[in-house]
Motif scaffolding. Sequence first.
Motif, PDB file in Angstrom:
ATOM      1  N   SER A 106      -7.984  -1.130  -5.593  1.00 34.85           N
ATOM      2  CA  SER A 106      -8.404  -0.449  -4.362  1.00 34.85           C
ATOM      3  C   SER A 106      -9.254   0.767  -4.654  1.00 34.85           C
ATOM      4  O   SER A 106     -10.152   1.113  -3.877  1.00 34.85           O
ATOM      5  CB  SER A 106      -7.172  -0.022  -3.548  1.00 34.85           C
ATOM      6  OG  SER A 106      -6.570  -1.135  -2.933  1.00 34.85           O
ATOM      7  N   VAL A 107      -8.977   1.428  -5.764  1.00 33.59           N
ATOM      8  CA  VAL A 107      -9.773   2.597  -6.144  1.00 33.59           C
ATOM      9  C   VAL A 107     -11.221   2.181  -6.374  1.00 33.59           C
ATOM     10  O   VAL A 107     -12.161   2.795  -5.849  1.00 33.59           O
ATOM     11  CB  VAL A 107      -9.188   3.258  -7.403  1.00 33.59           C
ATOM     12  CG1 VAL A 107     -10.081   4.414  -7.863  1.00 33.59           C
ATOM     13  CG2 VAL A 107      -7.774   3.753  -7.134  1.00 33.59           C
ATOM     14  N   ASN A 137      -6.614   7.689   5.663  1.00 36.25           N
ATOM     15  CA  ASN A 137      -6.529   8.099   4.259  1.00 36.25           C
ATOM     16  C   ASN A 137      -6.653   9.613   4.084  1.00 36.25           C
ATOM     17  O   ASN A 137      -6.277  10.147   3.034  1.00 36.25           O
ATOM     18  CB  ASN A 137      -7.602   7.393   3.431  1.00 36.25           C
ATOM     19  CG  ASN A 137      -9.003   7.571   4.007  1.00 36.25           C
ATOM     20  OD1 ASN A 137      -9.202   7.593   5.220  1.00 36.25           O
ATOM     21  ND2 ASN A 137      -9.991   7.710   3.142  1.00 36.25           N
ATOM     22  N   HIS A 157     -12.903   0.943  -2.973  1.00 30.49           N
ATOM     23  CA  HIS A 157     -13.306   1.989  -2.026  1.00 30.49           C
ATOM     24  C   HIS A 157     -14.427   2.846  -2.601  1.00 30.49           C
ATOM     25  O   HIS A 157     -15.309   3.305  -1.858  1.00 30.49           O
ATOM     26  CB  HIS A 157     -12.110   2.865  -1.651  1.00 30.49           C
ATOM     27  CG  HIS A 157     -12.364   3.733  -0.457  1.00 30.49           C
ATOM     28  ND1 HIS A 157     -12.650   3.212   0.798  1.00 30.49           N
ATOM     29  CD2 HIS A 157     -12.399   5.081  -0.315  1.00 30.49           C
ATOM     30  CE1 HIS A 157     -12.836   4.204   1.653  1.00 30.49           C
ATOM     31  NE2 HIS A 157     -12.707   5.346   0.999  1.00 30.49           N
ATOM     32  N   THR A 177      -8.144  -1.293   2.099  1.00 31.70           N
ATOM     33  CA  THR A 177      -8.656  -2.028   0.944  1.00 31.70           C
ATOM     34  C   THR A 177      -7.818  -3.240   0.564  1.00 31.70           C
ATOM     35  O   THR A 177      -8.333  -4.163  -0.061  1.00 31.70           O
ATOM     36  CB  THR A 177      -8.738  -1.098  -0.279  1.00 31.70           C
ATOM     37  OG1 THR A 177      -7.483  -0.441  -0.446  1.00 31.70           O
ATOM     38  CG2 THR A 177      -9.837  -0.068  -0.117  1.00 31.70           C
ATOM     39  N   TYR A 236      -8.869   5.954  -0.917  1.00 28.93           N
ATOM     40  CA  TYR A 236      -8.994   4.602  -0.363  1.00 28.93           C
ATOM     41  C   TYR A 236      -8.298   4.405   0.979  1.00 28.93           C
ATOM     42  O   TYR A 236      -7.323   5.062   1.324  1.00 28.93           O
ATOM     43  CB  TYR A 236      -8.544   3.547  -1.365  1.00 28.93           C
ATOM     44  CG  TYR A 236      -7.112   3.626  -1.858  1.00 28.93           C
ATOM     45  CD1 TYR A 236      -6.019   3.538  -0.994  1.00 28.93           C
ATOM     46  CD2 TYR A 236      -6.836   3.744  -3.211  1.00 28.93           C
ATOM     47  CE1 TYR A 236      -4.725   3.574  -1.451  1.00 28.93           C
ATOM     48  CE2 TYR A 236      -5.537   3.781  -3.688  1.00 28.93           C
ATOM     49  CZ  TYR A 236      -4.484   3.694  -2.797  1.00 28.93           C
ATOM     50  OH  TYR A 236      -3.186   3.733  -3.261  1.00 28.93           O
ATOM     51  N   LYS A 237      -8.830   3.452   1.737  1.00 32.79           N
ATOM     52  CA  LYS A 237      -8.224   2.998   2.991  1.00 32.79           C
ATOM     53  C   LYS A 237      -8.697   1.581   3.275  1.00 32.79           C
ATOM     54  O   LYS A 237      -9.794   1.178   2.882  1.00 32.79           O
ATOM     55  CB  LYS A 237      -8.600   3.918   4.158  1.00 32.79           C
ATOM     56  CG  LYS A 237     -10.029   3.818   4.635  1.00 32.79           C
ATOM     57  CD  LYS A 237     -10.273   4.763   5.818  1.00 32.79           C
ATOM     58  CE  LYS A 237     -11.695   4.620   6.359  1.00 32.79           C
ATOM     59  NZ  LYS A 237     -11.871   3.394   7.147  1.00 32.79           N
ATOM     60  N   GLU A 275       0.872  -1.173   0.000  1.00 32.48           N
ATOM     61  CA  GLU A 275       0.000   0.000   0.000  1.00 32.48           C
ATOM     62  C   GLU A 275       0.910   1.224   0.000  1.00 32.48           C
ATOM     63  O   GLU A 275       1.747   1.377   0.894  1.00 32.48           O
ATOM     64  CB  GLU A 275      -0.915   0.003   1.219  1.00 32.48           C
ATOM     65  CG  GLU A 275      -1.857   1.185   1.256  1.00 32.48           C
ATOM     66  CD  GLU A 275      -2.891   1.115   2.383  1.00 32.48           C
ATOM     67  OE1 GLU A 275      -3.578   2.139   2.594  1.00 32.48           O
ATOM     68  OE2 GLU A 275      -3.006   0.060   3.042  1.00 32.48           O
ATOM     69  N   PHE A 306     -13.665  10.226  -2.761  1.00 30.47           N
ATOM     70  CA  PHE A 306     -13.069   8.995  -2.249  1.00 30.47           C
ATOM     71  C   PHE A 306     -11.558   9.154  -2.140  1.00 30.47           C
ATOM     72  O   PHE A 306     -10.927   9.921  -2.879  1.00 30.47           O
ATOM     73  CB  PHE A 306     -13.392   7.807  -3.172  1.00 30.47           C
ATOM     74  CG  PHE A 306     -12.276   7.505  -4.135  1.00 30.47           C
ATOM     75  CD1 PHE A 306     -11.441   6.434  -3.925  1.00 30.47           C
ATOM     76  CD2 PHE A 306     -12.030   8.339  -5.203  1.00 30.47           C
ATOM     77  CE1 PHE A 306     -10.390   6.186  -4.777  1.00 30.47           C
ATOM     78  CE2 PHE A 306     -10.979   8.105  -6.065  1.00 30.47           C
ATOM     79  CZ  PHE A 306     -10.155   7.017  -5.849  1.00 30.47           C
ATOM     80  N   CYS A 335      -9.100  -6.622  -1.356  1.00 31.70           N
ATOM     81  CA  CYS A 335      -8.653  -6.828  -2.738  1.00 31.70           C
ATOM     82  C   CYS A 335      -7.979  -8.189  -2.889  1.00 31.70           C
ATOM     83  O   CYS A 335      -8.246  -8.929  -3.852  1.00 31.70           O
ATOM     84  CB  CYS A 335      -7.684  -5.730  -3.151  1.00 31.70           C
ATOM     85  SG  CYS A 335      -8.441  -4.115  -3.416  1.00 31.70           S
TER      86      CYS A 335
END
Length: 365
Positions: free
Chosen positions: A170-171, A123, A174, A315, A312-313, A106, A310, A319
């Motif tokens: 992740s985009v 995030n 989230h 995630t 992300y966090k 990440e 948004f 994923c």
Amino acid sequence: MGKGAQGSDAAAAGGEVEENMAAWLVAKNTLKIMPFKLPPVGPYDVRVRMKAVGICGSDVHYLREMRIAHFVVKEPMVIGHECAGVVEEVGAGVTHLSVGDRVALEPGVSCWRCRHCKGGRYNLCEDMKFFATPPVHGSLANQVVHPADLCFKLPDGVSLEEGAMCEPLSVGVHACRRAGVGPETGVLVVGAGPIGLVSLLAARAFGAPRVVVVDVDDHRLAVARSLGADAAVRVSPRAEDLADEVERIRAAMGSDIDVSLDCAGFSKTMSTALEATRPGGKVCLVGMGHNEMTLPLTAAAAREVDVVGFRYKDTWPLCIDFLRSGKVDVKPLITHRFGFSQRDVEEAFEVSARGRDAIKVMFNL
């Protein structure tokens, strides 16, 4: 921070010093592979040998413009942030990872001290250090040093390339969380670029029964169909076509559009999302095409269409589980692969910037 960003050489087997090399953005449209010194591995860090690094649209934008919004590249910067690799050294305090583990990284490191971090929304940390966001260096390098708690072990059956794809995935994940996508949600995805396509895959994984994708490009729409879009609608970039296109989009959905994910981020695409979404629905702005837009907000407000952003966090575990279980298959998105020579780096970025049939361009280091 993404500590692949500063510091000392790593020792290779046999005691010899291996010079760590990285792809540096040194000027507009100029990348050079040059030495990249790593810091010592701290007690809660790991040193990771990069094996797979993807090219993101933001990487291409930095290459072309040397800036994104207020983030300006003022001095040479290592590029890249979609990455996975193999652990080669662990800090004394690291207990959940071992040398040889395959991990996805990440890329954003928060301060863990501010009110956002303490409140669980790391995030939104205002002191976020993110790979390849100036002045922080990125991960297109032989090795990086990174906090161990931001390195997620990949299970058997999930490749390193898939691990690198956890970042773009992740985009989408989230965005679906923020918009409340579920088994009763009709989803419109505006834009069929890499982020639109991973958002399509994420919406399916969250149980969306019907997903419609719109774009200006027939090839991208064909890819969306191959990945499971129920319908694909070709639109134009012209604002005067909006009303007719919204009718066609609603007809393609065949029922209410509960959630729209704008994965492009332009005035036209966001207007499409706002107009197409049902009263009481939700629009998530995912793409960042324009910093400023002219939008029909009054009409959307009158219909109580909620707009959410948004960032992300939390995630990566989800994923990885989606990839392990087969709920999401990102492999078809990886269309081009390159090694890590000067020529490879230059050609890879040219292919990614050109678009056309290129979706995700991946380096195998």
